[in-house]
Design an enzyme around this catalytic site. Structure first.
Site, PDB file in Angstrom:
ATOM      1  N   SER A 243       0.731  -1.210  -0.019  1.00 21.39           N
ATOM      2  CA  SER A 243       0.001   0.069  -0.031  1.00 21.39           C
ATOM      3  C   SER A 243       0.953   1.396   0.057  1.00 21.39           C
ATOM      4  O   SER A 243       1.682   1.289  -0.767  1.00 21.39           O
ATOM      5  CB  SER A 243      -0.818   0.066   1.138  1.00 21.39           C
ATOM      6  OG  SER A 243      -2.120   0.803   0.994  1.00 21.39           O
TER       7      SER A 243
ATOM      8  N   ASP B 247      -8.465  -5.393  -6.157  1.00 21.14           N
ATOM      9  CA  ASP B 247      -8.017  -4.264  -5.173  1.00 21.14           C
ATOM     10  C   ASP B 247      -8.375  -2.804  -6.070  1.00 21.14           C
ATOM     11  O   ASP B 247      -7.638  -2.676  -6.902  1.00 21.14           O
ATOM     12  CB  ASP B 247      -6.729  -4.260  -4.838  1.00 21.14           C
ATOM     13  CG  ASP B 247      -6.231  -3.207  -3.999  1.00 21.14           C
ATOM     14  OD1 ASP B 247      -6.982  -2.460  -3.281  1.00 21.14           O
ATOM     15  OD2 ASP B 247      -5.051  -3.036  -3.742  1.00 21.14           O
TER      16      ASP B 247
ATOM     17  N   HIS C 163      -5.912  -6.455  -1.946  1.00 24.34           N
ATOM     18  CA  HIS C 163      -5.048  -5.475  -1.327  1.00 24.34           C
ATOM     19  C   HIS C 163      -3.778  -6.229  -0.872  1.00 24.34           C
ATOM     20  O   HIS C 163      -3.817  -6.806   0.347  1.00 24.34           O
ATOM     21  CB  HIS C 163      -5.524  -4.488  -0.400  1.00 24.34           C
ATOM     22  CG  HIS C 163      -4.806  -3.259  -0.327  1.00 24.34           C
ATOM     23  ND1 HIS C 163      -4.412  -2.280  -1.356  1.00 24.34           N
ATOM     24  CD2 HIS C 163      -4.367  -2.374   0.865  1.00 24.34           C
ATOM     25  CE1 HIS C 163      -3.611  -1.363  -0.932  1.00 24.34           C
ATOM     26  NE2 HIS C 163      -3.757  -1.353   0.435  1.00 24.34           N
TER      27      HIS C 163
END
Ligand SMILES: *[C@@H]1O[C@H](CO)[C@@H](O)[C@H](O)[C@H]1NC(C)=O
Ligand SMILES: *[C@@H]1O[C@H](CO)[C@@H](O)[C@H](O)[C@H]1NC(C)=O
Ligand SMILES: *[C@@H]1O[C@H](CO)[C@@H](O)[C@H](O)[C@H]1NC(C)=O
Ligand SMILES: *[C@@H]1O[C@H](CO)[C@@H](O)[C@H](O)[C@H]1NC(C)=O
Ligand SMILES: *[C@@H]1O[C@H](CO)[C@@H](O)[C@H](O)[C@H]1NC(C)=O
Length: 488
Positions: free
Chosen positions: A178, A429, A454
């Protein structure tokens, strides 16, 4: 990054080794590194020490020579003093949380005989440059930038190499997911002298102004839901009009309040905005965490939660039936364990371990991620208006975002000069929309994980892992071996 405005984001047995205090490498200024060994048993049976490094508050100016304690987690039980250093570039939250959700590193550390370090990002967790006053105003927040964070990681690595016996000549590989993945990629770009390569998992480095259409994030969100079920997607698409219609009926607001078990009653049409944005956040978060097995990354959830949610919306529904269907989705998201009394719709829900406040500030300075929707998918019409965002930022922080800074600072799409970066993305995602999905060169490699959420690849291995994520991890391991000069 947490949810719609923010983002983005495994485990650690233990013997309490007390690391001996060592001289600091920094010339001229002896700092006493505090290295406190703290027992921290984790579910997997792994263990680490919680340590602190006296970190420079400002790497880029000379007026402020103060330091703060940067937390990092240190695990050397797999390290044979010959293997590499695997370094997690911490993102927007307390580092234990990312450690708890990055099982991949723990899974592969034994085969690489690797030393593991998880470094906390400044202004998150316990790594607060000005203690409790860190978030006081724009002066105290001034040192919360990705550039400072990368410099923290680089200096921490230099310090570890200087102080941990046998570490000096060991190659460092960066890992992150991320925003942490963005940092891992940028770390290799900015400090190729410090890391031999980076695995940037679900790193939306192109989710910035001018790089992709602002609709991309919600387009991908819609796609994930429509993939689960067309009828489900169509129900969500129609639901916003239905909410307005039902609200307008006599007793409509009370019906919605009761059906969704809202903590605060809806009273007027002005409440519908935040209520519907809570729904949108629920849908994007569910797409983010659409893992094949039950997980508790952002919320306690069943496996394939999007398909589970769509099982409540598998017939075309209308009116109050549609709202009842939606309420089962929010009930699943907020109340899977059955212990939530009521649902917050005005911003008080969410994942407490993620640094919402910090990410909001970063969004109001460097991290300008335009998002919009024309209402054709499962998300209603959302405009992106930079001026409005900028004004709201100014009211809150007395700062205005610099719309085009990140693209200059971190090369945007001009990545040909970069090397040794893996960009992996789970295609379910929403953040994959801003990810690098095609390889740039022989050494800047994209790995797409169909049916992946994710940074699924960074999670601990699981019997329910899809063959796609298993293949992605194998490919990642082989590439990393290549960087380290090991034969795959
Ligand atoms: C990490 O996992 C440990 C062990 O289960 C738990 O005690 C701790 O609260 C977790 N930390 C975070 C921040 O999730
Ligand atoms: C910001 O907060 C700090 C710490 O509380 C304080 O010392 C400083 O005067 C404040 N600055 C401004 C501009 O308000
Ligand atoms: C959560 O689940 C419990 C048990 O099913 C239920 O009593 C409660 O009303 C639910 N809360 C919400 C907000 O739906
Ligand atoms: C949400 O509404 C409740 C009740 O009006 C209020 O106490 C709470 O502060 C609100 N939260 C936010 C984030 O606005
Ligand atoms: C709305 O956005 C979708 C996805 O970005 C696009 O395919 C479609 O053409 C747009 N529709 C209109 C009416 O602009």
């Amino acid at each position: 990054m947490a949810s719609a405005a923010g983002l983005l984001f495994v485990l650690c047995s233990f013997v309490a080794l007390f690391v001996v205090e060592v001289e600091c490498w920094r010339p001229g200024k002896p700092i006493s590194p505090i290295r406190q060994g703290v027992k921290a048993p984790l579910p997997s049976g792994y263990s680490y020490q919680t340590l602190y490094y006296d970190q420079q508050i400002d790497h880029f100016g000379f007026a402020n020579e103060k330091t703060f304690k940067q937390k990092y987690l240190f695990a050397d039980q797999f390290w044979n003093k010959k293997g590499p250093i695997f370094f997690y570039t911490g993102n927007e939250g307390t580092i234990e949380w990312f450690c708890n959700n990055t099982g991949f590193l723990w899974d592969i550390a034994p085969q690489f005989n690797a030393l593991l370090v998880f470094a906390e990002h400044r202004y998150y967790g316990d790594s607060l440059p000005f203690g409790k006053e860190s978030y006081q105003n724009s002066s105290t927040l001034n040192f919360l930038t990705s550039e400072q964070a990368l410099a923290d990681f680089a200096t921490l690595i230099r310090y570890l190499k200087a102080t941990v016996p046998h570490a000096a000549d060991k190659p460092v590989v960066a890992f992150g997911g991320s925003y942490g993945g963005m940092l891992a990629a940028w770390f290799r770009i900015k400090y190729p002298n410090v890391v031999v390569g980076s695995l940037a998992a679900s790193a939306p480095i192109w989710e910035f102004t001018g790089m992709i259409p602002c609709s991309s994030f919600y387009d991908t969100t819609s796609q994930t839901w429509y993939d689960a079920s067309k009828t489900c997607g169509d129900n969500l698409h129609r639901s916003y009009e239905t909410i307005k219609q039902v609200a307008a009926e006599a007793g409509g607001y009370d019906f919605i309040t009761d059906t969704f078990k809202l903590c605060t009653p809806l009273k007027s049409k002005y409440d519908l905005g935040p209520f519907m944005s809570m729904l949108v956040e629920t849908y994007t978060d569910l797409a983010m965490v659409d893992y094949p097995y039950p997980a508790s990354f952002m919320a306690e959830l069943p496996g394939w939660p999007v398909a589970e949610a769509c099982s409540y919306l598998s017939q075309p529904l209308e009116g109050k039936d549609l709202l009842r269907g939606l309420s089962r989705v929010t009930n699943m998201y907020f109340n899977y364990t059955g212990t939530t009394d009521c649902v917050h719709w005005n911003g008080s829900g969410g994942t407490p371990t993620l640094g919402y406040e910090g990410w909001d500030y970063q969004s109001c300075t460097e991290m300008v991620m335009p998002m919009c929707s024309n209402g054709s998918g499962i998300i209603y019409n959302i405009d992106w208006n930079f001026q409005q965002v900028s004004d709201a930022c100014y009211r809150r922080y007395k700062t205005r975002p610099r719309e085009n800074w990140i693209s200059l600072e971190y090369w945007a799409k001009e990545l040909k000069a970069a090397s040794n970066i893996i960009f992996s993305n789970g295609m379910y995602d929403p953040w994959s929309s801003g990810g690098v999905l095609q390889s740039i060169s022989e050494t800047v490699v994209a790995i797409q994980i169909p049916r992946g959420a994710h940074h699924l690849d960074l999670r601990a291995k699981n019997p329910k892992d899809t063959r796609e994520v298993i293949a992605a991890r194998e490919q990642e391991i082989n590439i990393i071996k290549g960087w380290l000069g090991l034969t795959p």
